[in-house]
Design a protein around this motif. Sequence first.
Motif, PDB file in Angstrom:
ATOM      1  N   ARG A 109      72.999 -59.570  -1.976  1.00 51.10           N
ATOM      2  CA  ARG A 109      74.288 -59.549  -2.652  1.00 51.10           C
ATOM      3  C   ARG A 109      75.367 -59.023  -1.719  1.00 51.10           C
ATOM      4  O   ARG A 109      75.111 -58.194  -0.861  1.00 51.10           O
ATOM      5  N   THR A 110      76.574 -59.509  -1.935  1.00 50.56           N
ATOM      6  CA  THR A 110      77.740 -59.005  -1.234  1.00 50.56           C
ATOM      7  C   THR A 110      78.721 -58.529  -2.287  1.00 50.56           C
ATOM      8  O   THR A 110      79.114 -59.300  -3.161  1.00 50.56           O
ATOM      9  N   SER A 111      79.073 -57.265  -2.217  1.00 54.67           N
ATOM     10  CA  SER A 111      80.008 -56.684  -3.178  1.00 54.67           C
ATOM     11  C   SER A 111      81.403 -57.219  -2.936  1.00 54.67           C
ATOM     12  O   SER A 111      81.830 -57.368  -1.800  1.00 54.67           O
ATOM     13  N   ILE A 112      82.102 -57.468  -4.013  1.00 59.19           N
ATOM     14  CA  ILE A 112      83.495 -57.902  -3.924  1.00 59.19           C
ATOM     15  C   ILE A 112      84.339 -56.818  -4.574  1.00 59.19           C
ATOM     16  O   ILE A 112      84.246 -56.576  -5.770  1.00 59.19           O
ATOM     17  N   GLY A 113      85.106 -56.130  -3.766  1.00 62.02           N
ATOM     18  CA  GLY A 113      85.975 -55.089  -4.278  1.00 62.02           C
ATOM     19  C   GLY A 113      85.299 -53.760  -4.539  1.00 62.02           C
ATOM     20  O   GLY A 113      85.920 -52.830  -5.016  1.00 62.02           O
ATOM     21  N   HIS A 114      84.010 -53.647  -4.260  1.00 59.05           N
ATOM     22  CA  HIS A 114      83.296 -52.385  -4.476  1.00 59.05           C
ATOM     23  C   HIS A 114      82.117 -52.328  -3.509  1.00 59.05           C
ATOM     24  O   HIS A 114      81.320 -53.258  -3.446  1.00 59.05           O
ATOM     25  N   ILE A 115      82.015 -51.252  -2.773  1.00 60.15           N
ATOM     26  CA  ILE A 115      80.877 -51.056  -1.877  1.00 60.15           C
ATOM     27  C   ILE A 115      79.887 -50.133  -2.571  1.00 60.15           C
ATOM     28  O   ILE A 115      80.277 -49.134  -3.174  1.00 60.15           O
ATOM     29  N   GLN A 116      78.614 -50.483  -2.523  1.00 64.06           N
ATOM     30  CA  GLN A 116      77.585 -49.657  -3.133  1.00 64.06           C
ATOM     31  C   GLN A 116      77.591 -48.275  -2.480  1.00 64.06           C
ATOM     32  O   GLN A 116      77.766 -48.155  -1.269  1.00 64.06           O
ATOM     33  N   PRO A 117      77.393 -47.224  -3.274  1.00 70.02           N
ATOM     34  CA  PRO A 117      77.352 -45.867  -2.703  1.00 70.02           C
ATOM     35  C   PRO A 117      76.262 -45.740  -1.642  1.00 70.02           C
ATOM     36  O   PRO A 117      75.212 -46.376  -1.740  1.00 70.02           O
ATOM     37  N   ASN A 118      76.504 -44.936  -0.630  1.00 64.34           N
ATOM     38  CA  ASN A 118      75.539 -44.628   0.439  1.00 64.34           C
ATOM     39  C   ASN A 118      75.171 -45.838   1.284  1.00 64.34           C
ATOM     40  O   ASN A 118      74.091 -45.869   1.862  1.00 64.34           O
ATOM     41  N   MET A 119      76.023 -46.843   1.343  1.00 64.66           N
ATOM     42  CA  MET A 119      75.728 -48.011   2.167  1.00 64.66           C
ATOM     43  C   MET A 119      76.843 -48.225   3.173  1.00 64.66           C
ATOM     44  O   MET A 119      78.021 -48.095   2.847  1.00 64.66           O
ATOM     45  N   GLY A 120      76.438 -48.572   4.376  1.00 66.77           N
ATOM     46  CA  GLY A 120      77.405 -48.772   5.439  1.00 66.77           C
ATOM     47  C   GLY A 120      77.970 -50.170   5.493  1.00 66.77           C
ATOM     48  O   GLY A 120      79.092 -50.383   5.954  1.00 66.77           O
ATOM     49  N   SER A 121      77.217 -51.157   5.027  1.00 68.33           N
ATOM     50  CA  SER A 121      77.702 -52.533   5.093  1.00 68.33           C
ATOM     51  C   SER A 121      78.125 -52.999   3.700  1.00 68.33           C
ATOM     52  O   SER A 121      77.867 -52.332   2.704  1.00 68.33           O
ATOM     53  N   ASP A 122      78.754 -54.152   3.644  1.00 70.17           N
ATOM     54  CA  ASP A 122      79.203 -54.664   2.350  1.00 70.17           C
ATOM     55  C   ASP A 122      78.150 -55.532   1.661  1.00 70.17           C
ATOM     56  O   ASP A 122      78.348 -55.983   0.541  1.00 70.17           O
ATOM     57  N   SER A 123      77.021 -55.759   2.323  1.00 72.95           N
ATOM     58  CA  SER A 123      75.935 -56.544   1.723  1.00 72.95           C
ATOM     59  C   SER A 123      74.718 -55.664   1.510  1.00 72.95           C
ATOM     60  O   SER A 123      74.472 -54.728   2.269  1.00 72.95           O
ATOM     61  N   TYR A 124      73.969 -55.984   0.472  1.00 74.24           N
ATOM     62  CA  TYR A 124      72.759 -55.219   0.183  1.00 74.24           C
ATOM     63  C   TYR A 124      71.696 -56.124  -0.415  1.00 74.24           C
ATOM     64  O   TYR A 124      72.005 -57.188  -0.967  1.00 74.24           O
ATOM     65  N   TYR A 125      70.454 -55.690  -0.284  1.00 81.06           N
ATOM     66  CA  TYR A 125      69.342 -56.386  -0.911  1.00 81.06           C
ATOM     67  C   TYR A 125      69.087 -55.766  -2.280  1.00 81.06           C
ATOM     68  O   TYR A 125      69.106 -54.555  -2.437  1.00 81.06           O
ATOM     69  N   TYR A 126      68.859 -56.631  -3.244  1.00 74.09           N
ATOM     70  CA  TYR A 126      68.611 -56.223  -4.621  1.00 74.09           C
ATOM     71  C   TYR A 126      67.139 -56.525  -4.919  1.00 74.09           C
ATOM     72  O   TYR A 126      66.724 -57.680  -4.867  1.00 74.09           O
ATOM     73  N   TYR A 127      66.373 -55.475  -5.173  1.00 76.58           N
ATOM     74  CA  TYR A 127      64.933 -55.601  -5.442  1.00 76.58           C
ATOM     75  C   TYR A 127      64.659 -55.269  -6.896  1.00 76.58           C
ATOM     76  O   TYR A 127      65.379 -54.477  -7.520  1.00 76.58           O
ATOM     77  N   ARG A 128      63.571 -55.827  -7.433  1.00 82.62           N
ATOM     78  CA  ARG A 128      63.091 -55.488  -8.765  1.00 82.62           C
ATOM     79  C   ARG A 128      61.586 -55.278  -8.750  1.00 82.62           C
ATOM     80  O   ARG A 128      60.868 -55.894  -7.971  1.00 82.62           O
ATOM     81  N   ILE A 129      61.140 -54.411  -9.667  1.00 82.13           N
ATOM     82  CA  ILE A 129      59.726 -54.289  -9.962  1.00 82.13           C
ATOM     83  C   ILE A 129      59.611 -54.351 -11.485  1.00 82.13           C
ATOM     84  O   ILE A 129      60.380 -53.699 -12.198  1.00 82.13           O
ATOM     85  N   TYR A 130      58.716 -55.186 -11.963  1.00 85.11           N
ATOM     86  CA  TYR A 130      58.572 -55.413 -13.398  1.00 85.11           C
ATOM     87  C   TYR A 130      57.392 -54.629 -13.961  1.00 85.11           C
ATOM     88  O   TYR A 130      56.393 -54.418 -13.272  1.00 85.11           O
ATOM     89  N   ARG A 131      57.535 -54.265 -15.215  1.00 84.82           N
ATOM     90  CA  ARG A 131      56.454 -53.630 -15.962  1.00 84.82           C
ATOM     91  C   ARG A 131      55.268 -54.591 -15.978  1.00 84.82           C
ATOM     92  O   ARG A 131      55.440 -55.786 -16.211  1.00 84.82           O
ATOM     93  N   LYS A 132      54.074 -54.074 -15.749  1.00 92.11           N
ATOM     94  CA  LYS A 132      52.866 -54.913 -15.768  1.00 92.11           C
ATOM     95  C   LYS A 132      52.398 -55.089 -17.203  1.00 92.11           C
ATOM     96  O   LYS A 132      52.452 -54.179 -18.006  1.00 92.11           O
ATOM     97  N   GLY A 133      51.891 -56.277 -17.469  1.00 92.15           N
ATOM     98  CA  GLY A 133      51.325 -56.543 -18.791  1.00 92.15           C
ATOM     99  C   GLY A 133      52.309 -57.083 -19.668  1.00 92.15           C
ATOM    100  O   GLY A 133      52.652 -57.510 -20.552  1.00 92.15           O
TER     101      GLY A 133
END
Length: 96
Positions: free
Chosen positions: A72-96
């Motif tokens: 993802r690339t933020s538009i108008g907002h940079i994610q906290p604690n990040m140096g660049s304007d792009s970040y990877y968005y990860y998920r982990i799902y509940r099993k079962g």
Amino acid sequence: MGLEDTLNEVEVAYFMSEKYQHRGYTKKAVTALVNWCFQVSDVPYLILTIDCTNTPSCKLADNCGFELFEKRTSIGHIQPNMGSDSYYYYRIYRKG
């Protein structure tokens, strides 16, 4: 762990002192936190947001069972604690 304000999703976050990196502590802590969260809540998934330049953290996310959902690339907002304007968005799902 907490509600990520800009995404309105439950996010796991981790930081480890350089002195203790590469010893497996963070992986154990993240895994325990994820398991606990799924045991005590009904959230269907958790997220991580990682600066695209933070390769070691991306590797840890993979090793903890998180799946890369998208870049993802933020538009108008940079994610906290990040140096660049792009970040990877990860998920982990509940099993079962």
